[in-house]
Scaffold this motif. Structure first.
Motif, PDB file in Angstrom:
ATOM      1  N   GLU A 182      41.351  42.266  34.825  1.00  0.00           N
ATOM      2  CA  GLU A 182      40.235  40.981  34.935  1.00  0.00           C
ATOM      3  C   GLU A 182      41.431  40.197  36.286  1.00  0.00           C
ATOM      4  O   GLU A 182      42.606  39.604  35.950  1.00  0.00           O
ATOM      5  N   CYS A 183      41.164  40.141  37.282  1.00  0.00           N
ATOM      6  CA  CYS A 183      41.060  39.262  37.931  1.00  0.00           C
ATOM      7  C   CYS A 183      39.685  37.737  38.097  1.00  0.00           C
ATOM      8  O   CYS A 183      38.530  38.349  38.530  1.00  0.00           O
ATOM      9  N   LEU A 184      39.950  36.858  36.946  1.00  0.00           N
ATOM     10  CA  LEU A 184      38.683  36.458  37.270  1.00  0.00           C
ATOM     11  C   LEU A 184      38.540  34.511  38.227  1.00  0.00           C
ATOM     12  O   LEU A 184      39.858  34.492  37.054  1.00  0.00           O
ATOM     13  N   GLY A 185      37.209  34.033  38.313  1.00  0.00           N
ATOM     14  CA  GLY A 185      37.594  32.883  38.485  1.00  0.00           C
ATOM     15  C   GLY A 185      38.531  32.678  39.676  1.00  0.00           C
ATOM     16  O   GLY A 185      39.061  33.265  40.612  1.00  0.00           O
ATOM     17  N   PRO A 186      39.541  31.437  39.279  1.00  0.00           N
ATOM     18  CA  PRO A 186      40.683  31.309  39.826  1.00  0.00           C
ATOM     19  C   PRO A 186      41.503  32.837  40.364  1.00  0.00           C
ATOM     20  O   PRO A 186      42.402  32.488  41.508  1.00  0.00           O
ATOM     21  N   ASP A 187      41.962  33.077  39.197  1.00  0.00           N
ATOM     22  CA  ASP A 187      42.255  34.716  39.406  1.00  0.00           C
ATOM     23  C   ASP A 187      42.229  35.154  40.222  1.00  0.00           C
ATOM     24  O   ASP A 187      43.515  36.481  40.690  1.00  0.00           O
ATOM     25  N   CYS A 188      40.827  35.159  40.844  1.00  0.00           N
ATOM     26  CA  CYS A 188      40.385  36.632  41.542  1.00  0.00           C
ATOM     27  C   CYS A 188      40.811  36.003  43.615  1.00  0.00           C
ATOM     28  O   CYS A 188      40.438  35.222  44.328  1.00  0.00           O
ATOM     29  N   THR A 189      41.863  36.539  43.388  1.00  0.00           N
ATOM     30  CA  THR A 189      42.598  36.399  45.035  1.00  0.00           C
ATOM     31  C   THR A 189      42.934  37.138  45.290  1.00  0.00           C
ATOM     32  O   THR A 189      43.633  38.470  44.503  1.00  0.00           O
ATOM     33  N   PRO A 190      43.530  38.095  46.418  1.00  0.00           N
ATOM     34  CA  PRO A 190      43.395  39.233  46.965  1.00  0.00           C
ATOM     35  C   PRO A 190      44.988  39.490  46.733  1.00  0.00           C
ATOM     36  O   PRO A 190      45.524  40.689  46.583  1.00  0.00           O
ATOM     37  N   ALA A 191      45.858  38.722  46.253  1.00  0.00           N
ATOM     38  CA  ALA A 191      46.995  39.250  46.227  1.00  0.00           C
ATOM     39  C   ALA A 191      47.127  39.270  44.854  1.00  0.00           C
ATOM     40  O   ALA A 191      48.048  40.330  44.030  1.00  0.00           O
ATOM     41  N   ASN A 192      46.483  39.106  43.947  1.00  0.00           N
ATOM     42  CA  ASN A 192      46.683  39.070  42.474  1.00  0.00           C
ATOM     43  C   ASN A 192      45.708  40.305  42.211  1.00  0.00           C
ATOM     44  O   ASN A 192      46.513  41.425  41.433  1.00  0.00           O
ATOM     45  N   ILE A 193      44.353  41.002  43.391  1.00  0.00           N
ATOM     46  CA  ILE A 193      44.000  42.230  43.197  1.00  0.00           C
ATOM     47  C   ILE A 193      44.618  43.270  42.896  1.00  0.00           C
ATOM     48  O   ILE A 193      44.895  44.626  42.768  1.00  0.00           O
ATOM     49  N   ALA A 194      45.817  43.178  44.899  1.00  0.00           N
ATOM     50  CA  ALA A 194      46.417  44.310  45.248  1.00  0.00           C
ATOM     51  C   ALA A 194      47.807  44.691  44.365  1.00  0.00           C
ATOM     52  O   ALA A 194      48.113  45.925  44.524  1.00  0.00           O
ATOM     53  N   GLY A 195      47.738  42.917  42.923  1.00  0.00           N
ATOM     54  CA  GLY A 195      49.073  43.684  42.468  1.00  0.00           C
ATOM     55  C   GLY A 195      48.552  44.226  41.443  1.00  0.00           C
ATOM     56  O   GLY A 195      49.011  45.104  40.606  1.00  0.00           O
ATOM     57  N   ARG A 196      47.286  44.580  40.752  1.00  0.00           N
ATOM     58  CA  ARG A 196      46.339  44.880  39.535  1.00  0.00           C
ATOM     59  C   ARG A 196      46.802  46.202  39.928  1.00  0.00           C
ATOM     60  O   ARG A 196      46.529  47.449  38.986  1.00  0.00           O
ATOM     61  N   LEU A 197      46.165  46.651  41.525  1.00  0.00           N
ATOM     62  CA  LEU A 197      45.943  48.005  42.206  1.00  0.00           C
ATOM     63  C   LEU A 197      47.305  48.511  42.282  1.00  0.00           C
ATOM     64  O   LEU A 197      46.944  49.558  41.265  1.00  0.00           O
ATOM     65  N   ALA A 198      48.463  47.787  42.360  1.00  0.00           N
ATOM     66  CA  ALA A 198      49.377  48.598  42.758  1.00  0.00           C
ATOM     67  C   ALA A 198      49.676  49.338  41.200  1.00  0.00           C
ATOM     68  O   ALA A 198      50.502  50.602  41.351  1.00  0.00           O
ATOM     69  N   ALA A 199      50.106  48.109  40.669  1.00  0.00           N
ATOM     70  CA  ALA A 199      50.353  48.818  38.596  1.00  0.00           C
ATOM     71  C   ALA A 199      49.817  50.020  38.516  1.00  0.00           C
ATOM     72  O   ALA A 199      49.927  50.527  37.659  1.00  0.00           O
ATOM     73  N   LEU A 200      48.153  49.819  38.633  1.00  0.00           N
ATOM     74  CA  LEU A 200      47.183  50.970  38.144  1.00  0.00           C
ATOM     75  C   LEU A 200      47.514  52.073  38.432  1.00  0.00           C
ATOM     76  O   LEU A 200      47.013  53.178  37.748  1.00  0.00           O
ATOM     77  N   ALA A 201      48.003  52.213  40.155  1.00  0.00           N
ATOM     78  CA  ALA A 201      47.852  53.224  40.889  1.00  0.00           C
ATOM     79  C   ALA A 201      49.320  53.744  39.851  1.00  0.00           C
ATOM     80  O   ALA A 201      49.532  55.513  40.142  1.00  0.00           O
ATOM     81  N   VAL A 202      50.376  53.530  39.571  1.00  0.00           N
ATOM     82  CA  VAL A 202      51.520  53.755  39.033  1.00  0.00           C
ATOM     83  C   VAL A 202      51.294  54.468  37.578  1.00  0.00           C
ATOM     84  O   VAL A 202      52.183  55.286  37.132  1.00  0.00           O
ATOM     85  N   ASN A 203      50.983  53.934  36.244  1.00  0.00           N
ATOM     86  CA  ASN A 203      50.194  54.183  35.370  1.00  0.00           C
ATOM     87  C   ASN A 203      49.052  53.523  34.950  1.00  0.00           C
ATOM     88  O   ASN A 203      48.635  52.575  34.752  1.00  0.00           O
ATOM     89  N   ALA A 204      48.293  54.413  34.627  1.00  0.00           N
ATOM     90  CA  ALA A 204      46.838  54.516  33.951  1.00  0.00           C
ATOM     91  C   ALA A 204      46.856  55.277  32.692  1.00  0.00           C
ATOM     92  O   ALA A 204      45.224  55.348  32.485  1.00  0.00           O
ATOM     93  N   GLY A 205      47.901  55.289  31.943  1.00  0.00           N
ATOM     94  CA  GLY A 205      47.207  56.051  30.575  1.00  0.00           C
ATOM     95  C   GLY A 205      46.657  55.422  29.752  1.00  0.00           C
ATOM     96  O   GLY A 205      46.211  56.086  28.711  1.00  0.00           O
ATOM     97  N   ASP A 206      47.204  54.046  29.476  1.00  0.00           N
ATOM     98  CA  ASP A 206      46.316  53.401  28.862  1.00  0.00           C
ATOM     99  C   ASP A 206      44.852  52.988  28.544  1.00  0.00           C
ATOM    100  O   ASP A 206      44.097  53.366  27.517  1.00  0.00           O
ATOM    101  N   GLN A 207      44.502  52.917  29.690  1.00  0.00           N
ATOM    102  CA  GLN A 207      43.578  52.888  30.525  1.00  0.00           C
ATOM    103  C   GLN A 207      42.343  54.631  29.816  1.00  0.00           C
ATOM    104  O   GLN A 207      41.449  53.569  29.298  1.00  0.00           O
TER     105      GLN A 207
END
Length: 388
Positions: free
Chosen positions: A330-355
């Motif tokens: 989750e990127c909520l409130g002050p954490d909802c920034t383009p850099a944070n979101i892009a980083g989370r998407l990149a990590a998810l593209a590598v490994n989504a098994g837990d989700q």
């Protein structure tokens, strides 16, 4: 003598729940009679609405003030109709600003049994709402499996009946093939972007989402972007996409007949590699489609400050809550920034098994694979009536 039910809904989601519940009641109790307020799906099950449901859709919103007197009159008219017809049970569906006011008037002048469909999220904030609700409601039908203890502690009967998302139709392979072909996607992986269904949400989130997807696309140029816009905000989304990555595909439901628009949306959810979505029940739709997601939401400053102080939970994503995990980032409130979101998407593209495991568990816990929620809700209503 046939069972008589007064049932009322105040918004489209309530009409869907009501239609499914009525279908279940008809299956279990042939000859049942309905009265109340609803829309098209409840009408399909035999309800003749006492007035158009659309009149209630402003309840709880800023638009309520100019229509306050009219809405107050509708509340009184509805309560009077219940008291006059004396049904075996009054079923109110969500829309607490309307529903619970009607139930309060009914209870003040009768002992008619009251059932409310959709428990308030007292597990997230404002827990005292359950006690106030218990003053006028006898029985609650809950959508989430962890809600009954909260309602029972306040003095109401409560049954978990399953979430409607488990009964929603999923895309077929033919629908996916047609969608990819019609929108020129071929076999390309893509990120499904869902910046909200309200104008305020799209205005706040679309710029952040666009910049985040720009950053993601630099390192993942093979990914396309697909945006299934909500009909009321399609024009606003179209404007926002001018600053998004080139080649972004938008699905405007206003351009198609309803069945085709729904088919495109189903296929878009099912065929996506990743999703970036505003916070809300859309996380369950993505889970039903088994699409890994990042959840992001930008609040107004004052709203965020209030939420931080009042929240009783550490995550807003229902997949995390139902699966008792925290695997959806989750990127909520002050954490909802383009850099944070892009980083989370990149990590998810590598490994989504837990989700994927958490989404499977979420759907199981919400009732997938057993009787549909409408039938379970009907069984719960009938099973708690006096004499049963």
């Amino acid at each position: 003598m046939s069972l008589r039910v007064f049932i009322l809904a105040g918004e489209p989601s309530g009409d869907r729940l009501g239609g499914a519940l009525m279908a279940g009641l008809k299956q279990l109790e042939p000859g049942i009679q309905f009265d109340g307020i609803g829309d098209a799906l409840m009408a399909e099950q035999g309800l003749v609405s006492r007035f158009p449901m659309e009149e209630l859709s402003v309840m709880g919103l800023a638009e309520v003030l100019p229509k306050y007197r009219h809405l107050k009159r509708r509340i009184r008219e509805t309560a009077d109709a219940v008291l006059e017809t004396r049904p075996d049970v009054l079923i109110t569906i969500d829309s607490p600003d309307f529903s619970l006011r009607v139930a309060r008037l009914v209870k003040a002048h009768s002992s008619i049994r009251t059932v409310h469909y959709v428990a308030p999220s007292v597990w997230a904030w404002r827990p005292k709402r359950a006690e106030k609700m218990a003053e006028v409601i006898d029985h609650v039908l809950a959508l989430l499996p962890f809600e009954p203890p909260y309602m029972e502690a306040a003095g109401m009967d409560c049954d978990f009946v399953g979430h409607p998302v488990v009964a929603e139709r999923q895309a077929t392979e033919a629908e996916i093939d047609a969608f990819r072909s019609d929108f020129g996607l071929g076999d390309a992986p893509y990120v499904l972007a869902l910046p909200g269904s309200r104008r305020s949400e799209v205005s706040r989130l679309a710029p952040e989402f666009g910049q985040a997807l720009m950053q993601f696309s630099v390192k993942h140029p093979d990914y396309r972007i697909v945006v299934p816009a909500a009909a009321p905000v399609a024009g606003l989304v179209q404007e926002a996409l001018l600053d998004w990555p080139k080649g972004t595909v938008m699905i405007d439901p206003n351009r198609y007949k309803p069945d085709r628009a729904k088919s495109f949306k189903r296929a878009a959810f099912a065929s996506a590699s990743l999703a970036l979505a505003a916070s809300g029940t859309v996380s369950l739709e993505l889970a039903a489609a088994r699409t890994p997601m990042v959840i992001a939401y930008k609040f107004q400053w004052l709203t965020w400050q209030i939420m931080k102080r009042m929240a009783l939970i550490d995550t807003v994503t229902l997949v995390n809550l139902v699966s008792d995990s925290r695997v959806v980032p989750e990127c909520l409130g002050p954490d909802c920034t383009p850099a944070n979101i892009a980083g989370r998407l990149a990590a998810l593209a590598v490994n989504a098994g837990d989700q994927l495991e958490a989404m499977e568990l979420t759907m199981q816990r919400l009732g997938q694979g057993v009787d549909e929620p409408g039938l379970r809700a009907a069984r719960a209503v009938l099973g708690r009536l006096p004499g049963n």
